[in-house]
Design a protein around this motif. Sequence first.
Motif, PDB file in Angstrom:
ATOM      1  N   GLY A 188      55.880  45.667  23.884  1.00 11.64           N
ATOM      2  CA  GLY A 188      56.924  44.567  24.564  1.00 11.64           C
ATOM      3  C   GLY A 188      56.131  43.865  25.218  1.00 11.64           C
ATOM      4  O   GLY A 188      56.918  43.438  25.940  1.00 11.64           O
ATOM      5  N   VAL A 189      54.912  43.865  25.366  1.00  7.43           N
ATOM      6  CA  VAL A 189      54.468  42.905  26.335  1.00  7.43           C
ATOM      7  C   VAL A 189      53.862  42.046  26.092  1.00  7.43           C
ATOM      8  O   VAL A 189      53.039  41.247  25.233  1.00  7.43           O
ATOM      9  CB  VAL A 189      53.440  43.611  27.016  1.00  7.43           C
ATOM     10  N   SER A 190      54.282  41.115  26.848  1.00  7.43           N
ATOM     11  CA  SER A 190      53.735  39.333  26.888  1.00  7.43           C
ATOM     12  C   SER A 190      52.472  39.216  27.444  1.00  7.43           C
ATOM     13  O   SER A 190      52.671  39.529  28.904  1.00  7.43           O
ATOM     14  CB  SER A 190      55.161  38.607  26.532  1.00  7.43           C
ATOM     15  N   VAL A 191      51.545  39.189  27.089  1.00  4.94           N
ATOM     16  CA  VAL A 191      50.021  38.475  27.176  1.00  4.94           C
ATOM     17  C   VAL A 191      50.099  37.210  27.610  1.00  4.94           C
ATOM     18  O   VAL A 191      50.140  35.864  27.216  1.00  4.94           O
ATOM     19  CB  VAL A 191      48.795  38.687  27.257  1.00  4.94           C
ATOM     20  N   SER A 192      50.402  36.965  30.018  1.00  5.38           N
ATOM     21  CA  SER A 192      49.852  36.015  29.782  1.00  5.38           C
ATOM     22  C   SER A 192      49.336  34.908  30.600  1.00  5.38           C
ATOM     23  O   SER A 192      48.808  33.798  30.258  1.00  5.38           O
ATOM     24  CB  SER A 192      51.493  35.435  31.427  1.00  5.38           C
ATOM     25  N   SER A 193      48.121  35.792  30.859  1.00 10.33           N
ATOM     26  CA  SER A 193      46.745  35.346  30.683  1.00 10.33           C
ATOM     27  C   SER A 193      45.591  36.309  31.058  1.00 10.33           C
ATOM     28  O   SER A 193      45.797  37.411  31.315  1.00 10.33           O
ATOM     29  CB  SER A 193      46.965  35.015  33.338  1.00 10.33           C
ATOM     30  N   ILE A 194      44.279  35.753  30.782  1.00  9.27           N
ATOM     31  CA  ILE A 194      43.241  36.687  30.401  1.00  9.27           C
ATOM     32  C   ILE A 194      42.345  35.653  31.457  1.00  9.27           C
ATOM     33  O   ILE A 194      41.995  35.366  31.120  1.00  9.27           O
ATOM     34  CB  ILE A 194      42.680  36.715  28.978  1.00  9.27           C
ATOM     35  N   ILE A 195      42.034  37.471  32.372  1.00  9.85           N
ATOM     36  CA  ILE A 195      40.541  36.232  33.324  1.00  9.85           C
ATOM     37  C   ILE A 195      39.378  37.258  32.410  1.00  9.85           C
ATOM     38  O   ILE A 195      39.485  38.134  32.075  1.00  9.85           O
ATOM     39  CB  ILE A 195      41.240  37.143  34.185  1.00  9.85           C
ATOM     40  N   CYS A 196      37.895  36.698  32.342  1.00 14.05           N
ATOM     41  CA  CYS A 196      37.091  36.682  32.199  1.00 14.05           C
ATOM     42  C   CYS A 196      35.690  36.515  33.304  1.00 14.05           C
ATOM     43  O   CYS A 196      35.764  34.925  32.897  1.00 14.05           O
ATOM     44  CB  CYS A 196      36.572  36.930  31.153  1.00 14.05           C
ATOM     45  N   TYR A 197      34.688  37.297  34.104  1.00 12.19           N
ATOM     46  CA  TYR A 197      33.403  36.783  34.632  1.00 12.19           C
ATOM     47  C   TYR A 197      32.982  36.939  33.798  1.00 12.19           C
ATOM     48  O   TYR A 197      32.782  38.487  33.380  1.00 12.19           O
ATOM     49  CB  TYR A 197      33.786  37.179  36.456  1.00 12.19           C
ATOM     50  N   VAL A 198      31.749  35.797  33.462  1.00 15.03           N
ATOM     51  CA  VAL A 198      30.251  36.222  33.066  1.00 15.03           C
ATOM     52  C   VAL A 198      29.888  35.753  33.806  1.00 15.03           C
ATOM     53  O   VAL A 198      29.615  35.545  35.100  1.00 15.03           O
ATOM     54  CB  VAL A 198      30.491  35.426  31.511  1.00 15.03           C
ATOM     55  N   ARG A 199      28.694  36.388  33.412  1.00 14.28           N
ATOM     56  CA  ARG A 199      26.689  36.049  34.311  1.00 14.28           C
ATOM     57  C   ARG A 199      25.819  35.665  32.566  1.00 14.28           C
ATOM     58  O   ARG A 199      26.163  35.320  31.503  1.00 14.28           O
ATOM     59  CB  ARG A 199      26.171  37.579  34.772  1.00 14.28           C
ATOM     60  N   ARG A 200      24.451  34.775  33.638  1.00 13.59           N
ATOM     61  CA  ARG A 200      23.891  33.795  32.500  1.00 13.59           C
ATOM     62  C   ARG A 200      22.967  35.947  31.494  1.00 13.59           C
ATOM     63  O   ARG A 200      23.124  36.656  31.921  1.00 13.59           O
ATOM     64  CB  ARG A 200      22.889  34.059  33.204  1.00 13.59           C
ATOM     65  N   GLN A 201      22.948  35.791  30.390  1.00  7.70           N
ATOM     66  CA  GLN A 201      23.246  36.688  29.459  1.00  7.70           C
ATOM     67  C   GLN A 201      22.104  38.211  29.910  1.00  7.70           C
ATOM     68  O   GLN A 201      22.191  39.192  30.098  1.00  7.70           O
ATOM     69  CB  GLN A 201      23.410  36.562  27.945  1.00  7.70           C
ATOM     70  N   ASP A 202      20.932  37.423  30.244  1.00  6.64           N
ATOM     71  CA  ASP A 202      19.916  38.064  30.865  1.00  6.64           C
ATOM     72  C   ASP A 202      19.936  38.950  31.900  1.00  6.64           C
ATOM     73  O   ASP A 202      19.282  40.259  32.192  1.00  6.64           O
ATOM     74  CB  ASP A 202      18.389  37.552  31.236  1.00  6.64           C
ATOM     75  N   ARG A 203      20.778  38.279  32.669  1.00  8.12           N
ATOM     76  CA  ARG A 203      21.504  38.694  34.199  1.00  8.12           C
ATOM     77  C   ARG A 203      22.030  40.061  34.072  1.00  8.12           C
ATOM     78  O   ARG A 203      22.506  41.260  34.789  1.00  8.12           O
ATOM     79  CB  ARG A 203      21.378  38.097  35.092  1.00  8.12           C
TER      80      ARG A 203
END
Length: 310
Positions: free
Chosen positions: A107-122
């Motif tokens: 019964g949970v509503s997801v208000s935001s989704i946070i994701c940090y990414v890096r350059r793929q090789d790194r």
Amino acid sequence: MSVVLHIGLPKTGTTYLQEWLKLNKDKLRQSGVAVLSSAAAHRLAAASLTDSSLSNRADVVAIERDCTLPQAVKEVQDDVGHVRVVSSEYFFHCEPSDVRVTMDALGVSVSSIICYVRRQDRVCASGYAQEVKALGLAKRIADYGEVSYEPLLDWNHLYEKWETAFPSATIIFENFESCVANDTLVKTFRASIGATGVETFGLPERVNESLSAHLTEFARILNEKRSVYDLDRLMDIQGRTKLPPFAFDQATTQLFETIYLPTNQLLAKRFPLKFEEYCTSGWRPNGIDMTDRLDAEQQADILFRYVSRD
């Protein structure tokens, strides 16, 4: 009930941010932001893992043993009136549609989704160094074969999957390397969880730091020999010695660029001014790969530092 999901990619400051959340949970709670414990957050992510190769891993089994799903659910439901921050690197390995099923069942509503990414090789190079350091990996880079497309490393595809599963949520992708360079990792995270105006404590030091290129190779050799060693001692050597970070060589970096530059360009269109360097040709390593290049003199020098207690 509303939650903010932090889907922590490996080696993008996830452990650091989780430690920051833990350190500031009381201050954040006073401002209406509740922090789900790491045990409960990991348990909710583990409940959404459908790949048996992942769900049967020792670390996931330990998560399920240490925190039952009812315990995690109770922790979510106890924070009535608060926005809950749920941070786990295991969400990265889940299918977003499976996470949606889990959240709907609660019964949970997801208000935001946070994701940090890096350059793929790194991110891959950092992940390799981490497995050598923490999981006893002895495999050489060359043993992996040629670089090929991996959907999990396609950040635009990752965005699209989470957007499809949670169409009403605000999806925030941040450039990890830019945040580190500008010292804005915590600042951007605070803004994303709605705690910009909260006065918080800072962490005194880096968390889950990787070994340098030379020490990564030294540890890999010891892993290959199945030698038990003191990781804290290697980290102490690192703290006393300026050595370059581990990174793939130029040829390998170029392969990553060829594969992921086009999809990074699509992500950059979604988030203007955030990912320009990820979608510009001419990628260069930010360190070196010392695999099979650590000569006898260098090994002896590290060994001397290892056994010396000065």
